[in-house]
Design a protein around this motif. Structure first.
Motif, PDB file in Angstrom:
ATOM      1  N   GLY A  56       0.804  -1.221   0.000  1.00  0.00           N
ATOM      2  CA  GLY A  56       0.000   0.000   0.000  1.00  0.00           C
ATOM      3  C   GLY A  56       0.831   1.264   0.000  1.00  0.00           C
ATOM      4  O   GLY A  56       0.298   2.364   0.119  1.00  0.00           O
ATOM      5  N   THR A  96     -10.040   3.886  -7.091  1.00  0.00           N
ATOM      6  CA  THR A  96     -10.760   2.774  -6.480  1.00  0.00           C
ATOM      7  C   THR A  96      -9.753   1.788  -5.910  1.00  0.00           C
ATOM      8  O   THR A  96      -8.787   1.416  -6.580  1.00  0.00           O
ATOM      9  CB  THR A  96     -11.649   2.064  -7.511  1.00  0.00           C
ATOM     10  OG1 THR A  96     -12.598   2.997  -8.036  1.00  0.00           O
ATOM     11  CG2 THR A  96     -12.390   0.898  -6.881  1.00  0.00           C
ATOM     12  N   ILE A  97      -9.961   1.373  -4.671  1.00  0.00           N
ATOM     13  CA  ILE A  97      -9.061   0.417  -4.021  1.00  0.00           C
ATOM     14  C   ILE A  97      -9.855  -0.835  -3.677  1.00  0.00           C
ATOM     15  O   ILE A  97     -10.905  -0.759  -3.028  1.00  0.00           O
ATOM     16  CB  ILE A  97      -8.433   1.031  -2.757  1.00  0.00           C
ATOM     17  CG1 ILE A  97      -7.593   2.261  -3.131  1.00  0.00           C
ATOM     18  CG2 ILE A  97      -7.578  -0.010  -2.028  1.00  0.00           C
ATOM     19  CD1 ILE A  97      -7.122   3.067  -1.953  1.00  0.00           C
ATOM     20  N   GLN A  98      -9.358  -1.977  -4.133  1.00  0.00           N
ATOM     21  CA  GLN A  98     -10.010  -3.266  -3.910  1.00  0.00           C
ATOM     22  C   GLN A  98      -9.065  -4.171  -3.144  1.00  0.00           C
ATOM     23  O   GLN A  98      -7.953  -4.464  -3.610  1.00  0.00           O
ATOM     24  CB  GLN A  98     -10.355  -3.909  -5.260  1.00  0.00           C
ATOM     25  CG  GLN A  98     -10.887  -5.325  -5.169  1.00  0.00           C
ATOM     26  CD  GLN A  98     -12.336  -5.372  -4.748  1.00  0.00           C
ATOM     27  OE1 GLN A  98     -13.168  -4.676  -5.326  1.00  0.00           O
ATOM     28  NE2 GLN A  98     -12.650  -6.178  -3.751  1.00  0.00           N
ATOM     29  N   VAL A 139      -6.625   0.013  -7.736  1.00  0.00           N
ATOM     30  CA  VAL A 139      -5.545  -0.566  -6.948  1.00  0.00           C
ATOM     31  C   VAL A 139      -6.036  -1.886  -6.367  1.00  0.00           C
ATOM     32  O   VAL A 139      -7.064  -1.930  -5.690  1.00  0.00           O
ATOM     33  CB  VAL A 139      -5.102   0.372  -5.801  1.00  0.00           C
ATOM     34  CG1 VAL A 139      -4.113  -0.345  -4.885  1.00  0.00           C
ATOM     35  CG2 VAL A 139      -4.488   1.637  -6.359  1.00  0.00           C
ATOM     36  N   ALA A 185      -4.330  -2.670   2.080  1.00  0.00           N
ATOM     37  CA  ALA A 185      -5.528  -1.914   1.721  1.00  0.00           C
ATOM     38  C   ALA A 185      -5.666  -0.672   2.597  1.00  0.00           C
ATOM     39  O   ALA A 185      -5.984   0.420   2.108  1.00  0.00           O
ATOM     40  CB  ALA A 185      -6.760  -2.803   1.851  1.00  0.00           C
ATOM     41  N   ALA A 196      -5.070  -4.277  -3.619  1.00  0.00           N
ATOM     42  CA  ALA A 196      -4.237  -4.279  -2.413  1.00  0.00           C
ATOM     43  C   ALA A 196      -4.284  -5.658  -1.766  1.00  0.00           C
ATOM     44  O   ALA A 196      -5.351  -6.144  -1.394  1.00  0.00           O
ATOM     45  CB  ALA A 196      -4.716  -3.214  -1.438  1.00  0.00           C
ATOM     46  N   TRP A 227      -1.859   8.147 -11.550  1.00  0.00           N
ATOM     47  CA  TRP A 227      -3.173   8.499 -11.019  1.00  0.00           C
ATOM     48  C   TRP A 227      -3.796   9.699 -11.726  1.00  0.00           C
ATOM     49  O   TRP A 227      -5.015   9.893 -11.632  1.00  0.00           O
ATOM     50  CB  TRP A 227      -3.089   8.832  -9.529  1.00  0.00           C
ATOM     51  CG  TRP A 227      -2.182   7.982  -8.717  1.00  0.00           C
ATOM     52  CD1 TRP A 227      -1.070   8.380  -8.026  1.00  0.00           C
ATOM     53  CD2 TRP A 227      -2.300   6.572  -8.474  1.00  0.00           C
ATOM     54  NE1 TRP A 227      -0.487   7.316  -7.388  1.00  0.00           N
ATOM     55  CE2 TRP A 227      -1.213   6.192  -7.641  1.00  0.00           C
ATOM     56  CE3 TRP A 227      -3.214   5.595  -8.884  1.00  0.00           C
ATOM     57  CZ2 TRP A 227      -1.024   4.889  -7.217  1.00  0.00           C
ATOM     58  CZ3 TRP A 227      -3.017   4.293  -8.470  1.00  0.00           C
ATOM     59  CH2 TRP A 227      -1.948   3.946  -7.652  1.00  0.00           C
ATOM     60  N   ALA A 258      -3.035   1.860   1.523  1.00  0.00           N
ATOM     61  CA  ALA A 258      -3.374   2.441   0.226  1.00  0.00           C
ATOM     62  C   ALA A 258      -4.464   3.495   0.381  1.00  0.00           C
ATOM     63  O   ALA A 258      -4.398   4.574  -0.221  1.00  0.00           O
ATOM     64  CB  ALA A 258      -3.819   1.352  -0.745  1.00  0.00           C
ATOM     65  N   HIS A 259      -5.462   3.199   1.192  1.00  0.00           N
ATOM     66  CA  HIS A 259      -6.524   4.190   1.458  1.00  0.00           C
ATOM     67  C   HIS A 259      -5.941   5.431   2.128  1.00  0.00           C
ATOM     68  O   HIS A 259      -6.303   6.562   1.785  1.00  0.00           O
ATOM     69  CB  HIS A 259      -7.611   3.574   2.345  1.00  0.00           C
ATOM     70  CG  HIS A 259      -8.617   2.759   1.605  1.00  0.00           C
ATOM     71  ND1 HIS A 259      -9.550   3.323   0.755  1.00  0.00           N
ATOM     72  CD2 HIS A 259      -8.830   1.424   1.585  1.00  0.00           C
ATOM     73  CE1 HIS A 259     -10.311   2.364   0.242  1.00  0.00           C
ATOM     74  NE2 HIS A 259      -9.903   1.202   0.733  1.00  0.00           N
TER      75      HIS A 259
END
Length: 232
Positions: free
Chosen positions: A91, A128-130, A108, A116, A110, A100, A119-120
């Motif tokens: 992350g 978008t983070i998954q 992303v 995760a 993660a 970006w 990364a957030h």
């Protein structure tokens, strides 16, 4: 939806390197005609994936550069740019990276809860983070891309560790490898592939789909899942 068709794309020196040693200026292996070919491949896919290490080392924008190709995508009812995807196990992602801030949608993947969360914290609502699990990581990643994001064709542009993992897990459907007339020769330079237990072992022969000269480089296309122990 089924998993995407996975196309690995890379250019290497004659002695199998993606780049010179870390910290040196990026080595341009290909030529303008082949860069245009890569642009056409990008325009033909639904998503392009690179690892976070590649973003950290090269800070790429990862775009379809041709206006005509982008217009053709829009005319066909597709987004102007393919979905841009990166995968990270930490992350540790810089919000200032060009990745970006150019092109269309970004995703992303993660690996694990800590990645995760980080990364957030680093990116906020920028992308978008998954989150995906640490077990069966690549199988899950491909399922997420197919089922949630509707990706049918995925282009993977590196780095070498990702190419190695996807080939070792027999998840790559096609390898597009450009051979450049350069000899790097540095033992600590960045290699295309690392040690792994590849499908069929060292005697397995991949099916050759195409060879093509493009200026002073040569494109080799292989089907990694279609192997034989006999010359074809």
């Amino acid at each position: 939806m089924p998993r995407p068709y996975v196309l690995l794309s890379a250019a290497v020196s004659l002695d199998g390197y993606l780049d010179t040693r870390p910290g040196e200026d990026r080595l341009l292996l290909s030529n303008s005609a082949d860069f245009d070919r890569v642009d056409s491949v990008r325009a033909s896919v639904d998503a392009i994936l690179v690892g976070a290490g590649t973003l950290r080392a090269d800070n790429p924008r990862l775009l379809v550069n041709s206006e005509e190709r982008r217009a053709a995508r829009v005319a066909a009812g597709q987004p102007e740019y393919p979905l841009k995807v990166t995968i990270t196990g930490t992350g540790d992602l810089d919000p200032n990276w060009k990745f970006w801030h150019h092109g269309g949608e970004k995703l992303v993947l993660a690996v694990g809860n800590k990645a995760a969360e980080r990364a957030h914290a680093n990116l906020g609502n920028l992308v978008t983070i998954q989150g995906i699990p640490t077990e069966a990581t690549w199988q899950t990643a491909l399922d997420v891309l197919g089922d949630i994001h509707g990706v049918q064709r995925l282009m993977v542009e590196g780095g070498g560790a990702i190419h190695t993992q996807l080939l070792a897990e027999s998840l790559a459907d096609e390898l597009q490898l450009v051979i450049a007339p350069l000899l790097v020769g540095q033992p600590d330079a960045v290699r295309m592939l690392g040690p792994a237990h590849y499908l069929g072992g060292p005697t397995a022969r991949l099916r050759l789909l195409e060879t093509r000269q493009i200026g002073d480089v040569v494109l080799l296309r292989y089907a990694p899942k279609d192997i034989s122990t006999e010359p074809r």
